[in-house]
Each structure stands twice: as structure tokens, then as C-alpha cells.
Design a protein around this motif. Structure first.
Motif, PDB file in Angstrom:
ATOM      1  N   ASN A   1       0.717  -1.288  -0.019  1.00 29.41           N
ATOM      2  CA  ASN A   1      -0.046  -0.006  -0.058  1.00 29.41           C
ATOM      3  C   ASN A   1       0.921   1.309   0.014  1.00 29.41           C
ATOM      4  O   ASN A   1       0.580   2.385  -0.389  1.00 29.41           O
ATOM      5  CB  ASN A   1      -0.992   0.107   1.253  1.00 29.41           C
ATOM      6  CG  ASN A   1      -2.096  -1.028   1.203  1.00 29.41           C
ATOM      7  OD1 ASN A   1      -2.519  -1.315   0.204  1.00 29.41           O
ATOM      8  ND2 ASN A   1      -2.395  -1.515   2.195  1.00 29.41           N
TER       9      ASN A   1
ATOM     10  N   PRO B   1      -5.617  -3.104   5.958  1.00 28.86           N
ATOM     11  CA  PRO B   1      -5.223  -1.659   5.504  1.00 28.86           C
ATOM     12  C   PRO B   1      -5.605  -1.565   3.975  1.00 28.86           C
ATOM     13  O   PRO B   1      -5.968  -0.563   3.395  1.00 28.86           O
ATOM     14  CB  PRO B   1      -3.862  -1.725   5.796  1.00 28.86           C
ATOM     15  CG  PRO B   1      -3.603  -3.105   6.143  1.00 28.86           C
ATOM     16  CD  PRO B   1      -4.754  -3.610   6.762  1.00 28.86           C
TER      17      PRO B   1
ATOM     18  N   TYR C   1      -8.219   3.840  11.564  1.00 29.35           N
ATOM     19  CA  TYR C   1      -6.574   3.574  11.501  1.00 29.35           C
ATOM     20  C   TYR C   1      -6.205   2.999  12.754  1.00 29.35           C
ATOM     21  O   TYR C   1      -5.431   2.141  12.929  1.00 29.35           O
ATOM     22  CB  TYR C   1      -6.131   4.905  11.129  1.00 29.35           C
ATOM     23  CG  TYR C   1      -4.301   4.765  11.159  1.00 29.35           C
ATOM     24  CD1 TYR C   1      -3.785   3.997  10.332  1.00 29.35           C
ATOM     25  CD2 TYR C   1      -3.853   5.455  12.524  1.00 29.35           C
ATOM     26  CE1 TYR C   1      -2.299   4.215  10.127  1.00 29.35           C
ATOM     27  CE2 TYR C   1      -2.306   5.183  12.362  1.00 29.35           C
ATOM     28  CZ  TYR C   1      -1.824   4.840  11.356  1.00 29.35           C
ATOM     29  OH  TYR C   1      -0.702   4.827  11.707  1.00 29.35           O
TER      30      TYR C   1
ATOM     31  N   LEU D   1      -6.637  -0.751  13.610  1.00 27.87           N
ATOM     32  CA  LEU D   1      -5.376  -1.765  13.188  1.00 27.87           C
ATOM     33  C   LEU D   1      -4.581  -2.133  14.078  1.00 27.87           C
ATOM     34  O   LEU D   1      -3.913  -1.061  15.141  1.00 27.87           O
ATOM     35  CB  LEU D   1      -4.894  -1.136  12.140  1.00 27.87           C
ATOM     36  CG  LEU D   1      -5.767  -0.757  10.743  1.00 27.87           C
ATOM     37  CD1 LEU D   1      -4.962   0.026   9.665  1.00 27.87           C
ATOM     38  CD2 LEU D   1      -6.407  -1.859  10.335  1.00 27.87           C
TER      39      LEU D   1
ATOM     40  N   GLN E   1      -0.575  -1.430  11.246  1.00 22.43           N
ATOM     41  CA  GLN E   1      -0.316   0.105  10.739  1.00 22.43           C
ATOM     42  C   GLN E   1       0.803   0.417   9.860  1.00 22.43           C
ATOM     43  O   GLN E   1       0.380   1.289   8.930  1.00 22.43           O
ATOM     44  CB  GLN E   1      -0.486   0.920  12.122  1.00 22.43           C
ATOM     45  CG  GLN E   1      -1.887   0.927  13.061  1.00 22.43           C
ATOM     46  CD  GLN E   1      -1.737   1.807  14.117  1.00 22.43           C
ATOM     47  OE1 GLN E   1      -0.580   2.438  14.369  1.00 22.43           O
ATOM     48  NE2 GLN E   1      -2.996   2.130  14.549  1.00 22.43           N
TER      49      GLN E   1
ATOM     50  N   ALA F   1      -0.612   0.880   6.490  1.00 21.90           N
ATOM     51  CA  ALA F   1      -1.476   1.904   6.293  1.00 21.90           C
ATOM     52  C   ALA F   1      -0.851   3.212   6.448  1.00 21.90           C
ATOM     53  O   ALA F   1      -1.576   4.319   6.792  1.00 21.90           O
ATOM     54  CB  ALA F   1      -2.814   1.699   7.370  1.00 21.90           C
TER      55      ALA F   1
ATOM     56  N   THR G   1      -2.699   6.050   4.643  1.00 17.45           N
ATOM     57  CA  THR G   1      -3.869   6.346   5.306  1.00 17.45           C
ATOM     58  C   THR G   1      -3.464   7.304   6.501  1.00 17.45           C
ATOM     59  O   THR G   1      -4.059   8.458   6.838  1.00 17.45           O
ATOM     60  CB  THR G   1      -4.551   5.302   5.973  1.00 17.45           C
ATOM     61  OG1 THR G   1      -5.009   4.235   4.857  1.00 17.45           O
ATOM     62  CG2 THR G   1      -6.053   5.743   6.655  1.00 17.45           C
TER      63      THR G   1
END
Length: 384
Positions: free
Chosen positions: A48, A185, A204, A207, A212, A215, A218
């Protein structure tokens, strides 16, 4: 739909992987495929948080292929043949690559639609999530077809919106209830453009700490939202105007400023312009300015001509482009975007139009949801 927590137990013996000593993070993806001997097959691993994929290549021999490597945490991937830029390519299947032995079956040299993947817990979770969405996607597809036949049917459009909201809620519930899954995520990235700040931050925070880092994109988005909360100093917006002069939002400190993220190709954006003109005419002499950020980097001439020919006073406003650059390879093919000067990212803009109101002291008053909110806020500021 009732929130569901997906729990799996996975245990598979691989058919073709052979590694006597397996280091930490060792993975093996192997499989059988018919009618493809001598051809190359690719495994794209894409985090990601990475702009480019890690690409592994194998040659199919005797109807078999194998990929081996190190992947310490689960990562989204695509197993495929052919051109990755071809959206109609049927020889591709999504999965998660993670430590262990993963077996892919049901592949044909011309079609991967019947692929079955065993040995990956995260892939099982991904497929379960997709099965939760399938009833919604099927109904949405049918509604789209009905709307094509009857585009003015308000009931159909209301049903479509209700389905979309239910589908998003299903995704939200999945993240809330599967915070230890590396699929969470991946889901969050897909839906975050439709989330408000508080929901995004809640998801978030739900998680697990080990998840995390996947992400990080994010988290960057959350930080952008936090930067434009009411009372925060307005992030500066800097680029060149249609005449080629660099201008800044901060140059207007001391004025109340409406920041309008728009584009010439955006129907609702253009529809809102006459009302902005009315407000400008009403409050400009009292200290009101309009600063426009256009998503027209790929159509700069159209942007300049639109402003020059405007009949709703746009020549009186301050204008810059968004600053999103398109990247191409040596053949002129699209390969991505350069967001290093993207002014819209500073305000977490995901749809157009998006409007913010900035106070005379340079702080954020708030994001403006509709004309009524804007009218009431300006009337209060200027004591109308």
C-alpha cells in the motif's frame, strides 16, 4: 448487514516448493497451469505504501511454475501473464503473498478466472471480504443498467445511493472487526476517499500495531485532514496563475478567503460559479476574496480560456493549477503521477467541488458543505 468477524485456520502442504532450510519470511508460490509451457508468468507484489511493484518472473515448464523469496509480512500481489496495462487481460488473479507455501490451481494459459489459492490466510480473508461485497456489486450493476434505460427515475438513484452506503458500511465493519488482518489496511485504502476524518482515524486506530505500517498512506491522509481542521493555520497554496506569476494563498492574509477546488470539466463546479459571483459582489468590498485551485494540469489552455471567457466574474479571482504532473515512459505510455507539488493533497481533496473558508487571520474556518452553509457563515462574519 450484521457486522462479521472473519476467522480462519489455514494449513496446507505445498505441491512443488522445495526448500530444506527456510529463512525467516520465506515464501513459495507454486502452481499448475495448462497450455502455457515456455511462456513467462509474473508475480507483482505491491505494498500500500510503494509506488512501484516488486516483479518476479518465472518460466512455465511441464505445466508448472514456482516463485520463491522473502516476504516477512503479508503483501497484496497479482499473479498474471500478458500485458499488465490491459484491463481486459483474463490471465490475472489477486492474492496475498506471505511467509509459507502457497499453491495455486485451476489456471489455464488463457484464463485465470477459475483460480483457487491455498495456503495463504490473508488471501482467504481477502476472498471472504470480497464475498461480503458481491451481493452489493451485483445489485449495483443491475441498477446501473436500469438507470441507463430510465435516467430520470429518482427512486432508482435513491436505491443506488442506499446500496453504496450499505456496501461502504460493510467495508467499515470488516476493518473494525479484523484489525489484526493485513487485508484491513488494503480495504481501508480502497474506501478512504469516501470517509470523513473521524471515521478514517477511528479505523486506522483500530488496526493492530503490526498492521499499521501498511496503512502509512492512510496515516498521511489523516495528517492532511488534521492540518485543515477548524482553527488550524491554513496550509499555503502556491503555484503560477494564468499569466505565469507565482501567487500564494498566504498573500491574501487579512482577507476572508473562499478556497474553491474545481475543474472546467466538473459540472457541479461550474454550476456553483454564479452563486460564488453573487457572494463576491456582495462581500468583496468588505474583505472577501476567492482563490481557485483547478484540476486542469493536463488541459491548461482550456483552463486559461475558460477564465478569460467567463461571464460570472472569474477574472476577478485568484487562480492556480493543482500541480499534479502526469508521468510517462520513453514510449509515451502513462506510468503514474508526480504528486510532489500537488496542492490538493494539502487539503485532503478527493472530490470536486471542495470548498474551504479561511479567516482573515489565516486560520481554517471550515470545510463548506453547501451554499446554505456558505451563505450563513459569510453573513455571520460580515454581520449581515
Amino acid at each position: 448487514m450484521k457486522a462479521q468477524k472473519i476467522i480462519f485456520l489455514a494449513g496446507v502442504t505445498a505441491m512443488f516448493c522445495a526448500c530444506n532450510t527456510k529463512p525467516v519470511g520465506y515464501f513459495c508460490v507454486s502452481g499448475k497451469i495448462s497450455d502455457a509451457d515456455g511462456r513467462e508468468i509474473y508475480l507483482y507484489r505491491t505494498s500500500n505504501n510503494r509506488s512501484a511493484a516488486t516483479v518476479d518472473t518465472a518460466v512455465i515448464e511441464n505445466g508448472r511454475f514456482i516463485f520463491e523469496g522473502i516476504q516477512e509480512t503479508p503483501i497484496g500481489a497479482t499473479l498474471m501473464m500478458g500485458d499488465p496495462r490491459n484491463g481486459k487481460n483474463k490471465t490475472r488473479v489477486g492474492l496475498f503473498v506471505e511467509p509459507g507455501e502457497i499453491v495455486v490451481s485451476g489456471l489455464m494459459g488463457s484464463d485465470f478466472s477459475h483460480a483457487a489459492i491455498a495456503g495463504s490466510l490473508s488471501t482467504d480473508q481477502q476472498k471472504a471480504y470480497e464475498s461480503l461485497l458481491q451481493p452489493f456489486t451485483e445489485q449495483i450493476t443491475r441498477l446501473h443498467e436500469s438507470i441507463k434505460v430510465d435516467p430520470d427515475n429518482a427512486a432508482l438513484r435513491d436505491s443506488l445511493e442506499t446500496l453504496r452506503e450499505s456496501m461502504q458500511q460493510t467495508s467499515i465493519d470488516f476493518i473494525r472487526n479484523n484489525g489484526k488482518s493485513f487485508v484491513a489496511p488494503w480495504v481501508l485504502v480502497q474506501i478512504q476517499g469516501n470517509l470523513d476524518y473521524s471515521t478514517m482515524k477511528e479505523l486506522y486506530d483500530a488496526l493492530a500495531p503490526e498492521v499499521q505500517p501498511e496503512a502509512a498512506g492512510t496515516k498521511k491522509e489523516i495528517d492532511a485532514f488534521e492540518a485543515v481542521l477548524p482553527g488550524k493555520p491554513a496550509p499555503d497554496l502556491i503555484n503560477r496563475n494564468p499569466e505565469g506569476k507565482e501567487i500564494k494563498l498566504s498573500d491574501l492574509k487579512g482577507k476572508v478567503v473562499l478556497v474553491d477546488f474545481w475543474a472546467t470539466w466538473c459540472g457541479p463546479c461550474v454550476a456553483s460559479l454564479p452563486h460564488i459571483q453573487e457572494l463576491y459582489n456582495k462581500y468583496h468590498d468588505k474583505g472577501f476574496e476567492v482563490f481557485c485551485v483547478a484540476d486542469n494540469d493536463s488541459s491548461e489552455d482550456e483552463w486559461k480560456n475558460f477564465i478569460a471567457g467567463s461571464k460570472v466574474g472569474m477574472q476577478n479571482y485568484h487562480h492556480i493549477l493543482r500541480g499534479l504532473k502526469t508521468l510517462t515512459d520513453e514510449n509515451g505510455e502513462f506510468v503514474g503521477f508526480d504528486r510532489s507539488n500537488d496542492q490538493s493533497d494539502k487539503y485532503a481533496v478527493h472530490y470536486l467541488p471542495t470548498k474551504y473558508l479561511i479567516a482573515a487571520d489565516g486560520t481554517i474556518i471550515g470545510k463548506i458543505g453547501n451554499d446554505e452553509q456558505l451563505d450563513l457563515t459569510l453573513a455571520e462574519i460580515f454581520a449581515e
